[in-house]
Design a protein around this motif. Sequence first.
Motif, short mmCIF file in Angstrom:
data_model
loop_
_atom_site.label_atom_id
_atom_site.label_comp_id
_atom_site.label_asym_id
_atom_site.label_seq_id
_atom_site.Cartn_x
_atom_site.Cartn_y
_atom_site.Cartn_z
N ARG A 36 0.85 -1.20 0.00
CA ARG A 36 0.00 0.00 0.00
C ARG A 36 0.88 1.25 0.00
O ARG A 36 0.61 2.22 -0.71
CB ARG A 36 -0.93 -0.01 1.21
CG ARG A 36 -1.91 1.15 1.24
CD ARG A 36 -2.85 1.11 2.45
NE ARG A 36 -3.62 -0.13 2.50
CZ ARG A 36 -3.41 -1.12 3.37
NH1 ARG A 36 -2.45 -1.02 4.29
NH2 ARG A 36 -4.16 -2.20 3.36
N GLU A 37 1.92 1.21 0.80
CA GLU A 37 2.86 2.33 0.86
C GLU A 37 3.50 2.58 -0.51
O GLU A 37 3.61 3.72 -0.96
CB GLU A 37 3.94 2.03 1.91
CG GLU A 37 4.79 3.20 2.28
CD GLU A 37 4.03 4.24 3.09
OE1 GLU A 37 4.46 5.40 3.04
OE2 GLU A 37 3.04 3.93 3.75
N LEU A 38 3.89 1.52 -1.18
CA LEU A 38 4.49 1.67 -2.51
C LEU A 38 3.46 2.16 -3.54
O LEU A 38 3.79 2.98 -4.39
CB LEU A 38 5.09 0.34 -2.99
CG LEU A 38 6.36 -0.11 -2.27
CD1 LEU A 38 6.82 -1.45 -2.82
CD2 LEU A 38 7.46 0.93 -2.40
N ASN A 40 1.02 4.11 -3.02
CA ASN A 40 0.77 5.54 -2.76
C ASN A 40 1.97 6.43 -2.98
O ASN A 40 1.81 7.60 -3.31
CB ASN A 40 0.26 5.73 -1.33
CG ASN A 40 -1.10 5.13 -1.13
OD1 ASN A 40 -1.91 5.07 -2.05
ND2 ASN A 40 -1.37 4.66 0.08
N ARG A 41 3.19 5.90 -2.80
CA ARG A 41 4.36 6.79 -2.80
C ARG A 41 5.43 6.49 -3.84
O ARG A 41 6.20 7.38 -4.19
CB ARG A 41 5.02 6.75 -1.42
CG ARG A 41 4.12 7.29 -0.36
CD ARG A 41 4.79 7.23 0.98
NE ARG A 41 3.82 7.56 2.00
CZ ARG A 41 4.00 8.47 2.91
NH1 ARG A 41 5.11 9.14 2.95
NH2 ARG A 41 3.06 8.71 3.79
N ASP A 42 5.51 5.24 -4.31
CA ASP A 42 6.62 4.90 -5.21
C ASP A 42 6.23 3.78 -6.16
O ASP A 42 6.67 2.64 -6.02
CB ASP A 42 7.85 4.50 -4.38
CG ASP A 42 9.13 4.49 -5.19
OD1 ASP A 42 9.07 4.51 -6.42
OD2 ASP A 42 10.21 4.45 -4.56
N ARG A 43 5.40 4.12 -7.14
CA ARG A 43 4.92 3.10 -8.07
C ARG A 43 6.04 2.47 -8.88
O ARG A 43 5.97 1.30 -9.24
CB ARG A 43 3.86 3.68 -8.99
CG ARG A 43 2.61 4.01 -8.22
CD ARG A 43 1.40 3.80 -9.00
NE ARG A 43 0.25 4.08 -8.15
CZ ARG A 43 -0.96 3.96 -8.54
NH1 ARG A 43 -1.21 3.58 -9.76
NH2 ARG A 43 -1.95 4.22 -7.73
#
Length: 108
Positions: A36-38, A40-43
Amino acid sequence: QDELRQEAVRLISSDLQLAPPADLNDLREWLASGLRELINRDREKLLWFLYRIDVSEEKAKALLAANPPAEAPYILADLVLERQLQKAETRRAYRKDRLPGSEAGWEE
């Protein structure tokens, strides 16, 4: 099975630079949180990670298209876990097949 799950956690945590979960029962939630973090922040890193561990792009696209966006981290987590468990199983099988005294597992 726990041995395979621990190997999968080791592989995933090193790739995503995440601390492993305290309890293997939390594995799916732990991985979904990192994904989820990826998302939202680092596709770019997400795509690199999925490519590196060889998650089926076709399978991922089909599942993501058929489900609500909020489910994406869990869908990807399931695919990652499935693939990493397959890899761990394959490694275990090849370790068992190695011949004693042979580094590569083949007789000379």
